[in-house]
Each structure stands twice: as C-alpha cells, then as structure tokens.
Design an enzyme around this catalytic site. Structure first.
Site, PDB file in Angstrom:
ATOM      1  N   LYS A  12     -12.323 -50.816  31.845  1.00 51.87           N
ATOM      2  CA  LYS A  12     -13.452 -50.673  32.765  1.00 51.87           C
ATOM      3  C   LYS A  12     -13.829 -52.019  33.378  1.00 51.87           C
ATOM      4  CE  LYS A  12     -15.693 -46.490  30.972  1.00 51.87           C
ATOM      5  NZ  LYS A  12     -15.747 -45.700  32.210  1.00 51.87           N
ATOM      6  N   VAL A  21     -10.896 -44.562  32.134  1.00 53.59           N
ATOM      7  CA  VAL A  21     -10.890 -44.284  30.697  1.00 53.59           C
ATOM      8  C   VAL A  21     -11.981 -45.075  29.962  1.00 53.59           C
ATOM      9  CG1 VAL A  21      -9.140 -46.068  30.258  1.00 53.59           C
ATOM     10  CG2 VAL A  21      -9.348 -44.145  28.691  1.00 53.59           C
ATOM     11  N   HIS A  71     -24.295 -42.215  34.331  1.00 52.07           N
ATOM     12  CA  HIS A  71     -23.632 -41.363  33.341  1.00 52.07           C
ATOM     13  C   HIS A  71     -23.778 -39.893  33.707  1.00 52.07           C
ATOM     14  CE1 HIS A  71     -23.548 -39.759  28.932  1.00 52.07           C
ATOM     15  NE2 HIS A  71     -22.397 -39.568  29.538  1.00 52.07           N
ATOM     16  N   ASN A 110     -26.480 -39.991  24.360  1.00 53.61           N
ATOM     17  CA  ASN A 110     -25.476 -40.112  23.299  1.00 53.61           C
ATOM     18  C   ASN A 110     -26.013 -40.861  22.088  1.00 53.61           C
ATOM     19  OD1 ASN A 110     -23.296 -38.607  24.199  1.00 53.61           O
ATOM     20  ND2 ASN A 110     -22.597 -40.231  25.553  1.00 53.61           N
ATOM     21  N   SER A 153     -20.033 -43.486  28.935  1.00 55.14           N
ATOM     22  CA  SER A 153     -20.925 -42.652  28.126  1.00 55.14           C
ATOM     23  C   SER A 153     -21.520 -43.412  26.947  1.00 55.14           C
ATOM     24  CB  SER A 153     -20.186 -41.410  27.623  1.00 55.14           C
ATOM     25  OG  SER A 153     -18.987 -41.768  26.988  1.00 55.14           O
ATOM     26  N   TYR A 202     -31.819 -31.164  29.801  1.00 55.54           N
ATOM     27  CA  TYR A 202     -30.823 -31.120  30.869  1.00 55.54           C
ATOM     28  C   TYR A 202     -29.474 -31.722  30.473  1.00 55.54           C
ATOM     29  CZ  TYR A 202     -34.365 -29.721  34.332  1.00 55.54           C
ATOM     30  OH  TYR A 202     -35.321 -29.035  35.047  1.00 55.54           O
TER      31      TYR A 202
END
EC number: 4.2.1.17
Length: 729
Positions: free
Chosen positions: A407, A401, A450, A500, A429, A660
């Site tokens: 993490k 998560v 990622h 991001n 991310s 991409y």
C-alpha cells in the site's frame, strides 16, 4: 382569513369552499403536537361556518406532510402511559371531527404524505395526487404502529390485504399504485392538482358524486366474511413472523389490532388502536428504532457540515481492481462520478469490470435502469494497466492488497503523478493511516476511506483522519462518499479504526468460548436468534474469509497487545492452518455448496469438531446469557474505549457505525443505546462476573464512573413544553 397559526392557514375560496393549507416555517410540513392542536382549532372555526359547502386540504410545500415530528417521539414516549393515551384520544377526536364535517372534503396530495400525513388524508372523503406523490404508513419501521386512525381507516378503504401489506411492512407507495388500490381517486399533473381537487369537490357539492357513500365504509366494521378474515389474518401473521421475527413486535401487533378491530365501527376500533399503540411506544424496541432514525439524521447532518461548500469530484480513480475495486468503481459510476480503475494485472481488471457489469445487470433486471443507461454508466469506468489519465482525478482511492508495504509503495508512486491538490485515500481495513502516511510527501492530502463488503449494499464508509490529515481532505472525501449514496462517519486513526477495532474483541470472546468447550453452532444460534445479529460469529468469519480475519487479528494484536494478543492457538488459527477459509473455498466452520441460484448454502461439517478438539476443552453446554455476555462484553468495552479515547466523536456516530457497518441489531439501537436500556450500573455488575477471563473483560473507567452516578450516554428526552389536550370552545 378564517384562521391562521404558525403551521397552517384556513381561508375561503369560491362557492362556499374553504381551503386549509399546511405551511410550516421550515422546508417541510410535519404533524407535530402543535400542528395537531392547531388543526383542532381550525376545525372549531370551520364548524361554526353556516355557509360552508366543502373543504380542500393542501400543502404549500414540495411535500404534503412528511409525517409526525419524530424529534418529539422520545419525549412523547417518556410521558406516563395514561398521558400519552389521553393525548392520542385528543388527537383522534380532531381527525374524527375532520372526517365528520357535514360537507364533502378532499386532500390534494403533492410529494410525501407519510405517517400522520397519510392518516390526515384518510380522514377526508376524496384524495387526488400528483404523479410524484408517495403515500404510506412507515410507523412499524420505528417500532410503533399508526396512532391517528391509520390502522382503522386504511383497511376499510382499501380492503384488509392491501392495507396489511402497507402497514405491516411500513411501506409507502407511488401515486399510480395508490390509484390502483383505491387510496387516491385520481392522479393529475402537479399544475392541475388544485383545479382537479376543486372539480371533484364541486361535483360532490352538486350531488354528482356521493361523498357520504365515500365516507361511510370508514365508519363501519370491516367488510370481510369469517372465512376471508381467518385466511387473510392467518397469512398476514405468518408472513410478519417470518420477516420481522420476535425482536420487532410492532408489525404483528398492528396485524392483530386490525384483526381484533375488524368487527367494530370507528369508535371502538380507534380505542383498540390506541390501546395497542401506547405499550409499543413505551417499548425498548421503539426507543431504539426511533433513536436510530434520529442518529441517522444527526450523522447525515454532520456529513453536510463537514463537506459544506465542497462538491463531489468530477473524476475519481481506484487503484486495485478485483471484487472490491470493481464494487467501488461501480458505486462511483452509478452515482455519476466517472472513475479510472487501475491495476497491474489484466485478470484483476477483467474481474473488476465483470463485477461492475454484474451489478448493473441486476439493476437492469429490476427495471431500475434501461440498457442504454447501463451502457453509459459502464462507459464511465475506464480500466487501465497504467496511470493514463490519473492526473484528471480529484480523489484517488487505493484498494490494493491489505499489506502495509504494498500500500505504501502504491501510494508513494501515484503521489508523484498527481497535482498538489489531489486527495489520496486508502481503503485499508486495519492498517493505521499515520503508518501509511509516512511514505507520502503530502500527508495532509491523505486519509482512510474504508468501504465495507459488498460495497453496493453496505451503507457505511469509515473516513479515517490521520494526525496530519487536513480538514479540506476530509471535506472532499466526505463529499465523495455522500455522492456515492453512502453514510460517511469520520473517525480518528488507530489500528482497525472503529468498526474492526470493536469487531475483533467480539470475535476473541467467541474464540475463548470455543476454547472453553462451547459448540460454535450453539454460539451462532444464540447470537442470531436471541441477541439478533444477522449472522453468528462463526458464520460471519466464514463470510468475511478466515484468511482475511486471521491476518487482521494479527494486526490488531500488534496494535493492542495488552488486550488483543493471545498466548494460545484458537479456532481461527486451526481453520487457517487447515486452509478452511470459509465461503471463498467452500469450507470453514461450515461447508458450503451452491444452491439453485448459485448462492452458497451453509451445511454442517463433522470434520470441524475433530479439528477444533485440538484447541478446545470437551464440548459442554453454556447458557444463552453466558454466550451473549462472553461475546458482547469485549465488544461493548472496546466501543466505550473508542469514545473515551476520541476515536469516535459521539455515541450517535458510534451506534450508527455499528448498525450500518456490522449489522448490529437495530432493535437494540447500538451499543450506547443498549447500555442506556439495560443501565450502566447493571452492565458493570454483570461484567464484573467475567473479569477473570482477561483484559478484554475489564470495564473502562469512564463507564464505571457513569455506573456510579447512574448516568446515560444519550440525554434523557426533555418533556414537551405543552402537550395540549384541551379543545377551545
């Protein structure tokens, strides 16, 4: 030896047969400007041989000819239109002379015969291929169309329907399909290819095969009656518009050119082809699409350099199952790297295995794999609730998560169970790699990896280098991503990394537009239909998940408070507070129901307008230009900042990550290509009109400097040293 150049040789075989062999210095044959000129010179020699009875064309490489030299394209396209036109006339004269030789001709095709390679074999009377051969005309994928007679000869050889399918879609087909449609005359084993070609040629020389009858249709008008022609071309144009749309003019131009040329013989038809090719070559779309091809080659070359001498892992592991973990495990196993999939929850493991099985089932249904292979691949994914066997993994991807504490704890725990050489990677991310690395004793063995959702479809993997990440770690993870069939791009660490980090300013621009009274449906429509995104920002938020976006938005606000922090509630906050999370729970900016295939179907939901009224001005109409500017300026500025700060290493890597990873419209080529197209000075002038909207709209200093000096991000394509258009006597 009758003739020899750097890329081809011409010599005698027996029985008056000459052999023309393409054999360029590198690993493949390309039909570059020099090779075209050399082919012309070889034909001059051939035309003088009174004893000539036949000609065989073949390749000394593993492929026949892979196409034109695309590295020359931007230089060719920069030539004045009249010079490009002149060169195409010169080149087509050479292929006409090959076709007009007073003897039978045959091409022996091994491997790829694409683009100019395909057009070369179309000029011969007969064609024989080995089973692994692939033949096609991919030009429309590069924003152009065949320019060496492909749009003239292929329809006359195959018939309009089959030819239009290949040309408009930029397709290549395998040898057995080429045989079915009449593109080749025989398919034989590779070791018998030359013998088979010589046998056909000798039969033609002896009068047993009518080589002139094989040649004749290519010189004449297309054999279609008016009713057939009207139906064929109307259907083709409709399908092309549906698939390619207005942003990709090449396929429709090709269809219209073939239609206009149908009533003419070769000479007039070639004039129409050249007249259509030249404007396409000068288009922004062609420059962008050729740029993407070249950038893709560059990015893959960088990955090769970074992972030189390093093998992909023989065993990998994924920590965290579910959809994402299952997707990573599937991709790893599919590409031959066994994977341990570990989770603390049996339900998540089941979900992960089901995801892998579902994706393999799709491969099975499409005939890509058989049942045995599916079972074997699935057997290489080992689900586990503990760390059994984890010490065997050379690369471990953490995919739990998106919570820094969770993490960090998982990474610290697994580090105690593995060897000192094992590489750890986080599929975060947004969370900075340096922040997660603090929990590790060996941060040099740690980086970000990622993946983008859905893993099996999205080609990009962002590899994130932390401050302490070693080159060895980067090499191992790049090798793993490449083995998985992905395009890895290495970026430096910061909140959100590259993709991001630049996405959220775009979404912030969307949020401000809605705040100021724009209809989110109009924004989606403009950004999809006009700018060319696959989905507009509201629809994208629904697909990503508004809960996910809301969380990431908060992380980005902490990372870049001066630009990404906001002092007002926006549309995403409202959706989140009302538990409208998007497709995952059937309601977001839109409402979702299942279609007959079980896929989510987007519908309008009138409740949303009432909810958004809490945080928006009364609805008002914005111009398309305003909507594009207000959403894209924040993204463009942030992309440029990432280059200036060294987060990305080059414009090429930035543009490919956008195409991409986010689906940035390929016909724009990426942000840097887009800036070069509109001109940095024009962009800065346009952006100035929106600076009152806040820090996201302030143009970075490096871009201002480029505008002042009228500089571009990509080097201007150098002129070719010699585009020869003179034929030796």
């Amino acid at each position: 030896m009758l003739y020899q150049s750097e890329t081809l040789q011409l010599h005698w075989l027996e029985n008056g047969i000459a052999e023309l062999v393409f054999d360029a210095p590198g690993s493949v044959n390309k039909l570059d400007t020099q090779t075209v000129a050399n082919l012309g010179e070889a034909l001059v020699v051939l035309e003088k041989q009174s004893e000539l009875k036949g000609l065989l064309l073949r390749s000394a490489k593993a492929a026949f000819i892979v196409g034109a030299d695309i590295t020359e394209f931007l230089s060719l396209f920069n030539e004045p239109p009249e010079k490009l036109h002149q060169w195409l006339v010169f080149a087509n004269d050479i292929f006409n002379r090959l076709e007009d030789l007073p003897v039978p001709t045959i091409a022996a095709i091994n491997g790829y015969a694409l683009g100019g390679g395909c057009e070369c074999i179309l000029a011969t009377d007969f064609r024989v291929a080995s089973p692994e051969a692939r033949i096609g005309l991919p030009e429309t994928k590069l924003g152009i169309m065949p320019g060496f007679g492909g749009s003239v000869r292929l329809p006359r050889l195959l018939g309009a329907d089959s030819a239009l399918e290949i040309i408009a879609a930029g397709k290549d087909i395998i040898a057995k399909d080429a045989l079915k449609v009449g593109l080749v005359d025989a398919v034989v084993a590779p070791e018998k290819l030359v013998d088979a070609a010589l046998s056909i040629l000798n039969q033609a020389i002896d009068g047993k095969l009518d080589w002139q009858a094989a040649r004749r249709p290519k010189l004449e008008p297309l054999k279609l009656n008016p009713t057939e022609a009207a139906m064929c071309f109307t259907i083709a144009k409709g399908m092309v518009m549906q698939v390619a749309g207005k942003h990709y003019p090449a396929p429709l131009t090709a269809v219209k050119t073939i239609e206009a040329a149908a009533k003419f013989g070769r000479a007039e038809a070639l004039i129409l082809e050249t007249n259509s090719f030249v404007p396409l070559a000068g288009s922004n779309e062609a420059r962008a699409l050729v740029g993407i091809f070249l950038n893709d080659q560059y990015v893959k070359g960088q990955a090769k350099k970074l992972s030189k001498g390093v093998s992909a892992p023989k065993q990998a592991a994924v920590l965290g199952a579910g959809i994402m973990g299952g997707g990573i495990a599937y991709q790893s196993a599919l590409k031959g790297v066994p994977v341990i999939m570990k989770d603390i929850n049996d339900k998540s493991l089941t979900l992960g295995m089901n995801e892998a099985a579902k994706l393999l089932n799709k491969q099975l249904e499409r005939g890509k794999i058989d049942g045995l292979k599916m079972a074997n691949i699935l057997a290489t994914i080992q689900p586990t609730l503990d760390y059994a066997g984890i010490e065997r993994a050379q690369v471990i991807v953490e995919a739990v998560v998106e919570n820094p504490k969770v993490k960090a704890a998982v990474l610290a725990e697994v580090e105690t169970l593995i060897g000192e050489e094992t590489v750890l990677a986080s599929n975060t991310s947004t969370i900075p790699i340096d922040q997660l690395a603090k929990s590790l004793k060996r941060p040099e063995n740690f980086c970000g990896m990622h993946f983008f959702n859905p893993v099996h479809r999205m080609p990009l993997v962002e590899i994130i280098r932390g401050t302490k990440t070693s080159d060895k770690t980067i090499a191992a993870v790049v090798a793993y991503a490449t083995q998985m069939g992905k395009t890895p791009i290495v970026v430096n660490d910061c909140p959100g990394f590259f993709v991001n980090r630049v996405l959220f300013p775009y979404l912030a621009g969307f949020g401000m537009l809605v705040r100021d009274g724009a209809d989110f449906r109009q924004i989606d429509k403009v950004m999809e239909k006009q700018f060319g995104w696959p989905m507009g920002p509201a629809y994208l938020l629904d697909v990503v998940g508004i809960d996910t976006a809301h969380h990431a938005q908060a992380v980005m606000a902490v990372g870049f408070p001066e630009r990404m922090n906001k002092d007002y509630r926006d549309a995403v906050d409202v959706m989140f507070d009302n538990q409208r999370f998007g497709q995952k729970n059937g309601q977001g900016f839109y409402r979702y129901t299942q279609d007959t295939k079980g896929k989510p179907r987007k519908e309008n939901d009138e409740q949303v307008d009432a909810l958004l009224a809490q945080v928006s001005q009364p609805l008002q109409k914005f111009s398309d230009d305003d909507i594009i500017a207000r959403t894209m300026i924040p993204m463009i500025n942030e992309v440029v900042r990432c280059l200036e700060e060294g987060i990305i290493a080059s414009p090429a890597e930035g543009d490919m990550a956008l195409v991409y990873g986010l689906g940035f419209p390929p016909f724009h080529g990426g942000v840097f290509r887009y800036l070069d197209t509109i001109g940095s000075a024009n962009y800065v002038e346009m952006a100035q009109r929106y600076t009152h909207l806040g820090a996201l709209y302030q143009v970075p200093p490096g871009l201002r400097a480029k505008a002042e000096h009228n500089e571009s991000y990509y080097p201007v394509a150098a002129a070719l040293l010699d585009v020869s258009i003179s034929q030796p006597a």
